[in-house]
Scaffold this active site. Structure first.
Site, short mmCIF file in Angstrom:
data_model
loop_
_atom_site.label_atom_id
_atom_site.label_comp_id
_atom_site.label_asym_id
_atom_site.label_seq_id
_atom_site.Cartn_x
_atom_site.Cartn_y
_atom_site.Cartn_z
N TYR A 199 0.81 -1.21 0.00
CA TYR A 199 0.00 0.00 0.00
C TYR A 199 0.84 1.27 0.00
O TYR A 199 0.35 2.34 -0.36
CB TYR A 199 -0.94 0.02 1.20
CG TYR A 199 -2.01 -1.05 1.19
CD1 TYR A 199 -2.16 -1.93 0.11
CD2 TYR A 199 -2.88 -1.21 2.25
CE1 TYR A 199 -3.14 -2.91 0.11
CE2 TYR A 199 -3.87 -2.19 2.26
CZ TYR A 199 -3.99 -3.03 1.18
OH TYR A 199 -4.96 -4.00 1.18
N LYS A 206 3.98 -15.18 3.53
CA LYS A 206 4.00 -16.02 2.32
C LYS A 206 5.47 -16.33 2.01
O LYS A 206 5.99 -16.06 0.92
CB LYS A 206 3.31 -15.30 1.15
CG LYS A 206 3.02 -16.20 -0.06
CD LYS A 206 2.06 -17.32 0.24
CE LYS A 206 1.74 -18.10 -1.04
NZ LYS A 206 0.95 -19.32 -0.75
N ASP A 226 -2.44 -18.35 3.05
CA ASP A 226 -3.55 -19.14 2.53
C ASP A 226 -4.02 -20.17 3.55
O ASP A 226 -5.21 -20.42 3.71
CB ASP A 226 -3.20 -19.80 1.20
CG ASP A 226 -1.78 -20.31 1.13
OD1 ASP A 226 -0.99 -20.08 2.07
OD2 ASP A 226 -1.42 -20.93 0.11
N ASP A 282 -5.39 -6.74 6.04
CA ASP A 282 -6.61 -6.12 5.53
C ASP A 282 -7.62 -7.20 5.16
O ASP A 282 -8.80 -7.14 5.51
CB ASP A 282 -6.24 -5.26 4.32
CG ASP A 282 -7.36 -4.32 3.91
OD1 ASP A 282 -8.42 -4.32 4.55
OD2 ASP A 282 -7.16 -3.58 2.93
N ASP A 318 -11.15 -8.81 7.50
CA ASP A 318 -12.51 -8.80 6.95
C ASP A 318 -13.12 -10.20 6.98
O ASP A 318 -14.31 -10.38 7.24
CB ASP A 318 -12.49 -8.28 5.51
CG ASP A 318 -12.39 -6.77 5.45
OD1 ASP A 318 -12.31 -6.13 6.51
OD2 ASP A 318 -12.38 -6.22 4.34
#
Length: 352
Positions: free
Chosen positions: A141, A189, A221, A245, A249
């Site tokens: 970001y 990751k 994942d 992020d 959610d």
């Protein structure tokens, strides 16, 4: 306690849920003999509509002077085709950077009476109480270089983290875990990304200073899958900006509604508190938004910025009592009768 609190209602349902949270703040001040100086500022689409930048200088100046900041939401579809710097969301990136808000805390728990509100079976969801630490000022970001190619046929972003950025958010997560169930799950990751390999290395080094806290590493994942089938297995989740992020959610979805989730963005100065949900323009102005995420953000504001733990617990217990009584806003009520935003605020204030 004398404290200056800046309210940034923002866009969509932001003004509605912030109005509810403001009533809770005023009730806490009245009942506990505190003096909260509440002021308001423009941000996001609300600022753009006045011909101002997404984060006006006056708003940033007020934020720097405040003891804490309560934000509603930013985002307005009318600006979807604008340049990135002229979109409401640019205000969030800038205020986080300018205030050094590098640690985003997002709790997800099952409130009493809502065990069946989410998509998971109650027995799978039972006992879920996790705290996600999302690094907030680095990664994709913020990384440079970024942008479109001259021919507009490709675009690029850069994921970048320094050792110091990883270390400071990791220490926050381990300190929090010491006050909870003493487990940190670091999510990355590392099987693909060099940035994640550095992340894993630094977190492992930080963990040596916290021998009383158990650490495990998990690929993003795998973590996403485990949140869906064993959410109660997590205590503190530590991860980078984009992964946090997305995962937060997902955590909101399994506990019943994004409208329930609060968050705190912390650094070395004033903290910024906001519900996890967005501006929800489709329901803005209808009076049906769930204010609980914003009210629970008030509890976090009281706890982390003002150090008023008893008051924070009182707000959380008020939410618990109201939900346990069966009160529901539209996002939780399904086909049953529901309360408006104002009516839910009425119930919470009465419980306080």
């Amino acid at each position: 306690m004398n404290a200056s609190i800046l309210l940034l209602p923002g866009d969509g349902i932001g003004p509605e849920v912030v109005a509810a949270a403001e009533r809770v703040l005023r009730t806490v001040a009245d009942r506990c003999n505190h003096s909260f100086n509440l002021s308001s500022g423009a941000i996001g689409g609300a600022a753009l509509a006045q011909g101002l930048p997404p984060l006006p200088d006056d708003t940033l100046t007020a934020a720097r002077a405040a003891d804490a900041i309560l934000l509603g939401a930013v985002g307005d579809p009318k600006y979807d085709t604008a340049e990135p710097s002229e979109r409401p969301e640019a205000a969030l990136l800038k205020i986080r950077r300018e205030l050094g808000l590098y640690a985003n805390l997002r709790p997800a728990r099952v409130w009493p009476g809502l065990e069946s509100a989410g998509p998971l079976k109650p027995e799978v969801l039972a006992g879920t109480d996790l705290l996600l630490f999302r690094e907030l000022t680095g990664g994709l970001y913020y990384g440079e270089p970024r942008g479109y190619a001259a021919d507009n046929d490709s675009a690029h972003n850069t994921m970048r983290y320094s050792r110091g950025e990883v270390e400071r958010i990791a220490r926050r997560a381990f300190e929090a875990a010491r006050l909870r169930r003493k487990r940190v799950t670091s999510v990355d990751k590392a099987n693909v990304l060099e940035v994640s390999r550095l992340w894993r290395q630094v977190v492992t080094e930080v963990a040596k200073s916290y021998p009383d806290v158990a650490l495990d590493h998990m690929l993003v994942d795998t973590c996403a899958m485990r949140i869906a089938y064993a959410p109660s297995s997590f205590d503190v989740i530590l991860t980078e900006n984009m992964f946090g992020d997305i995962l937060s959610d997902e955590a909101g979805a399994i506990v019943g509604s994004l409208g329930l989730l609060p968050s705190a963005s912390l650094g070395d100065g004033a903290g910024l508190y906001e519900p996890v949900h967005g501006s929800a323009p489709d329901i803005a102005g209808k009076g049906i938004a769930n204010p609980i995420g914003t009210v629970a953000s008030v509890a976090m504001l009281l706890r982390y910025s003002l150090k008023l733990e008893e008051e924070a617990v009182a707000v959380e217990r008020a939410i618990e009592r109201v939900l346990a009584s069966g009160a529901r806003t539209a996002d939780l009520a399904a086909s049953a009768a529901s309360l408006s935003t104002t009516q839910m605020a009425d119930r919470i204030v009465a419980a306080l």
